[in-house]
Design a protein around this motif. Sequence first.
Motif, short mmCIF file in Angstrom:
data_model
loop_
_atom_site.label_atom_id
_atom_site.label_comp_id
_atom_site.label_asym_id
_atom_site.label_seq_id
_atom_site.Cartn_x
_atom_site.Cartn_y
_atom_site.Cartn_z
N ALA A 56 0.82 -1.22 0.00
CA ALA A 56 0.00 0.00 0.00
C ALA A 56 0.85 1.26 0.00
CB ALA A 56 -0.93 0.01 1.22
N THR A 57 2.00 1.21 0.67
CA THR A 57 2.84 2.41 0.78
C THR A 57 3.83 2.54 -0.36
OG1 THR A 57 4.35 1.18 2.22
CG2 THR A 57 2.65 2.52 3.29
N GLY A 58 4.19 1.43 -1.00
CA GLY A 58 5.12 1.49 -2.11
C GLY A 58 6.49 2.00 -1.68
N GLU A 59 7.00 2.99 -2.42
CA GLU A 59 8.32 3.52 -2.13
C GLU A 59 8.38 4.32 -0.84
OE1 GLU A 59 7.75 7.56 -4.85
OE2 GLU A 59 9.16 5.99 -5.47
N ARG A 60 7.22 4.60 -0.26
CA ARG A 60 7.18 5.36 0.99
C ARG A 60 7.22 4.45 2.22
NH1 ARG A 60 3.33 7.85 -2.38
NH2 ARG A 60 3.88 10.00 -2.97
N ALA A 61 7.46 3.17 2.02
CA ALA A 61 7.49 2.23 3.15
C ALA A 61 8.55 2.61 4.17
CB ALA A 61 7.72 0.81 2.63
N SER A 62 9.64 3.25 3.72
CA SER A 62 10.71 3.63 4.64
C SER A 62 10.28 4.74 5.60
CB SER A 62 11.94 4.09 3.86
OG SER A 62 11.62 5.22 3.05
N ARG A 63 9.15 5.38 5.32
CA ARG A 63 8.68 6.47 6.18
C ARG A 63 7.79 5.96 7.32
NH1 ARG A 63 9.49 11.18 3.13
NH2 ARG A 63 11.34 10.73 1.88
N LEU A 78 6.44 12.76 5.91
CA LEU A 78 5.53 12.46 4.80
C LEU A 78 4.36 13.41 4.91
CD1 LEU A 78 5.55 10.35 2.53
CD2 LEU A 78 4.01 8.96 3.92
N SER A 79 3.98 14.04 3.80
CA SER A 79 2.90 15.02 3.82
C SER A 79 1.56 14.36 4.09
CB SER A 79 2.85 15.78 2.49
OG SER A 79 2.43 14.93 1.44
N GLN A 80 0.61 15.15 4.56
CA GLN A 80 -0.72 14.63 4.85
C GLN A 80 -1.40 14.12 3.58
OE1 GLN A 80 -3.17 17.33 7.04
NE2 GLN A 80 -4.79 15.84 7.40
N THR A 81 -1.11 14.78 2.45
CA THR A 81 -1.69 14.35 1.18
C THR A 81 -1.23 12.94 0.82
OG1 THR A 81 -1.72 16.64 0.41
CG2 THR A 81 -1.94 14.93 -1.26
N SER A 82 0.07 12.68 1.03
CA SER A 82 0.61 11.36 0.72
C SER A 82 0.02 10.29 1.65
CB SER A 82 2.13 11.37 0.85
OG SER A 82 2.71 12.27 -0.08
N VAL A 83 -0.14 10.64 2.94
CA VAL A 83 -0.72 9.70 3.89
C VAL A 83 -2.18 9.43 3.53
CG1 VAL A 83 -1.30 9.32 6.32
CG2 VAL A 83 0.86 10.40 5.72
N ALA A 117 -3.42 9.45 0.56
CA ALA A 117 -3.41 8.56 -0.61
C ALA A 117 -3.19 7.10 -0.18
CB ALA A 117 -2.32 9.00 -1.59
N ILE A 118 -2.31 6.91 0.80
CA ILE A 118 -2.08 5.56 1.33
C ILE A 118 -3.35 5.03 1.99
CG2 ILE A 118 -0.79 4.23 3.05
CD1 ILE A 118 1.58 6.12 2.53
N ARG A 142 -8.15 1.38 2.07
CA ARG A 142 -9.60 1.21 2.09
C ARG A 142 -10.07 0.23 1.02
NH1 ARG A 142 -9.60 6.97 3.22
NH2 ARG A 142 -10.42 7.34 5.35
N GLU A 143 -9.30 0.11 -0.05
CA GLU A 143 -9.66 -0.81 -1.13
C GLU A 143 -9.43 -2.26 -0.74
OE1 GLU A 143 -7.29 0.47 -4.38
OE2 GLU A 143 -8.36 2.38 -4.65
#
Length: 226
Positions: free
Chosen positions: A168-175, A199-204, A206-207, A212-213
């Motif tokens: 779900a997080t993709g490349e942002r998993a390190s965050r 990590l910005s609120q917008t990115s969170v 999106a995750i 939710r899916e």
Amino acid sequence: MLGNAEMVARLVLAGAMGSVIGFERERLLWAAGLRTHMLVCVGACLFMIVSAFGFSDVLGQKNVTLDPSRIAAQVVSGIGFLGAGTILLRGEVVKGLTTAASLWAVAAIGLAVGGGLYVAGIAATILVVGILAGVKPIEESWRDRMRTHTLQLTVKAGSLSIDTLQDATGERASRVRQFVVRPGAEEGLEEVTIAFVRLSQTSVAAIAERLRENPAVVKVRLGSDR
């Protein structure tokens, strides 16, 4: 001695410069807004005029020596009481520091105009407005990225793993700073807390939408901590 027309022109110019900075504060509904900044700038300008030219009639007398900066110097320290009034402690958060600093800068602009330093006064006005209006979005973006954002998930027991989260997080998993799983209030459910840093609120958000899916996710709630 300064002419009457020049004195009036300096006062009007100081009021105009103060209004430019005050309008930016007024637009954000701060306590020290348009009128406060105009008054401070005009007042500082008048102090400067009085300090530099108000005692010229006695300078020719014997044994009379005056320092033309003595009144103007008091503005630098005297403006502090207004600045202190705009700084409020709400809970454990201090508010109003920027407005206090803008009042301090406006006083300096008024002194510059009162002393006839028009270019310095105009340049300072442009810089102050640029700092207040232009730097604010950059500052807010930086703070938003440095804030810790959390996702509170209600999921079916045993359905959410680290691998699912990485998908779900993709490349942002390190965050991901924290991943905590607790038993849910209802049988067969678990409460999962996921904390993200830098990590910005917008990115969170999106995750959160991607999570939710997932059919195993019952509920997703987004939160943040400073």
